[in-house]
Motif scaffolding. Sequence first.
Motif, PDB file in Angstrom:
ATOM      1  N   TYR A 197       0.846  -1.183   0.000  1.00 38.47           N
ATOM      2  CA  TYR A 197       0.000   0.000   0.000  1.00 38.47           C
ATOM      3  C   TYR A 197       0.876   1.225   0.000  1.00 38.47           C
ATOM      4  O   TYR A 197       1.876   1.244   0.698  1.00 38.47           O
ATOM      5  CB  TYR A 197      -0.934   0.015   1.230  1.00 38.47           C
ATOM      6  CG  TYR A 197      -2.162   0.841   0.947  1.00 38.47           C
ATOM      7  CD1 TYR A 197      -3.287   0.251   0.408  1.00 38.47           C
ATOM      8  CD2 TYR A 197      -2.169   2.212   1.164  1.00 38.47           C
ATOM      9  CE1 TYR A 197      -4.407   1.006   0.092  1.00 38.47           C
ATOM     10  CE2 TYR A 197      -3.285   2.969   0.854  1.00 38.47           C
ATOM     11  CZ  TYR A 197      -4.403   2.361   0.324  1.00 38.47           C
ATOM     12  OH  TYR A 197      -5.491   3.115  -0.002  1.00 38.47           O
ATOM     13  N   PRO A 198       0.557   2.225  -0.769  1.00 35.51           N
ATOM     14  CA  PRO A 198      -0.620   2.308  -1.632  1.00 35.51           C
ATOM     15  C   PRO A 198      -0.425   1.529  -2.925  1.00 35.51           C
ATOM     16  O   PRO A 198       0.687   1.403  -3.414  1.00 35.51           O
ATOM     17  CB  PRO A 198      -0.737   3.805  -1.918  1.00 35.51           C
ATOM     18  CG  PRO A 198       0.652   4.323  -1.812  1.00 35.51           C
ATOM     19  CD  PRO A 198       1.340   3.462  -0.789  1.00 35.51           C
ATOM     20  N   SER A 247      -4.898   3.049  -6.056  1.00 37.94           N
ATOM     21  CA  SER A 247      -5.164   3.919  -4.908  1.00 37.94           C
ATOM     22  C   SER A 247      -4.479   5.272  -5.079  1.00 37.94           C
ATOM     23  O   SER A 247      -5.064   6.314  -4.770  1.00 37.94           O
ATOM     24  CB  SER A 247      -4.706   3.251  -3.611  1.00 37.94           C
ATOM     25  OG  SER A 247      -5.499   2.118  -3.343  1.00 37.94           O
ATOM     26  N   ARG A 248      -3.242   5.266  -5.577  1.00 35.02           N
ATOM     27  CA  ARG A 248      -2.543   6.532  -5.839  1.00 35.02           C
ATOM     28  C   ARG A 248      -3.269   7.317  -6.926  1.00 35.02           C
ATOM     29  O   ARG A 248      -3.481   8.524  -6.802  1.00 35.02           O
ATOM     30  CB  ARG A 248      -1.099   6.268  -6.255  1.00 35.02           C
ATOM     31  CG  ARG A 248      -0.172   5.981  -5.097  1.00 35.02           C
ATOM     32  CD  ARG A 248       1.298   6.018  -5.516  1.00 35.02           C
ATOM     33  NE  ARG A 248       1.619   5.152  -6.641  1.00 35.02           N
ATOM     34  CZ  ARG A 248       1.922   3.863  -6.547  1.00 35.02           C
ATOM     35  NH1 ARG A 248       1.967   3.270  -5.365  1.00 35.02           N
ATOM     36  NH2 ARG A 248       2.196   3.159  -7.617  1.00 35.02           N
ATOM     37  N   GLU A 307      -6.860   6.872   0.492  1.00 40.15           N
ATOM     38  CA  GLU A 307      -5.950   6.921   1.629  1.00 40.15           C
ATOM     39  C   GLU A 307      -6.360   5.876   2.673  1.00 40.15           C
ATOM     40  O   GLU A 307      -7.526   5.804   3.060  1.00 40.15           O
ATOM     41  CB  GLU A 307      -6.010   8.318   2.250  1.00 40.15           C
ATOM     42  CG  GLU A 307      -5.177   8.505   3.475  1.00 40.15           C
ATOM     43  CD  GLU A 307      -5.424   9.863   4.126  1.00 40.15           C
ATOM     44  OE1 GLU A 307      -4.884  10.063   5.228  1.00 40.15           O
ATOM     45  OE2 GLU A 307      -6.148  10.700   3.569  1.00 40.15           O
TER      46      GLU A 307
END
Length: 132
Positions: free
Chosen positions: A3-4, A8-9, A14
């Motif tokens: 993660y990330p 997600s990025r 978050e």
Amino acid sequence: MRYPTAISRTLGLELVEVGPGTASVRAVVDSATHGNQQGTVHGGFLVELADAAIGTAHSTVMLPGESFASIDIRAVFLRPVWTDTLIATARPSHAGRTITHYACKIVRGDGKPVATVTSAVMTLRGEQAAGR
């Protein structure tokens, strides 16, 4: 647990909280960036937010040499969102040796639910997990 993740990025997700088999993921959303044709936050984005929480939750129970794959996902949309901070919290509703079922609740900043998402995740071992 990685993660990330790349997605997600890209989406600005978050990690808020993580524990054995559980995870909460936050997204700050607005309809100008995350909107659909009706001008509300897109349901697909909500599903991705839930999937990120579910995947993160499941990654906490993986042993060395194991991997996993989602095998289904179902969303129920409860109310629209325009601009808010959303938190998706995933927990297992049934944990089996190979298949684990998750329930994920997405809430907005005032605590009211936006969507509920359920998913089944399959744990892969040995040859099935190789290269994943």
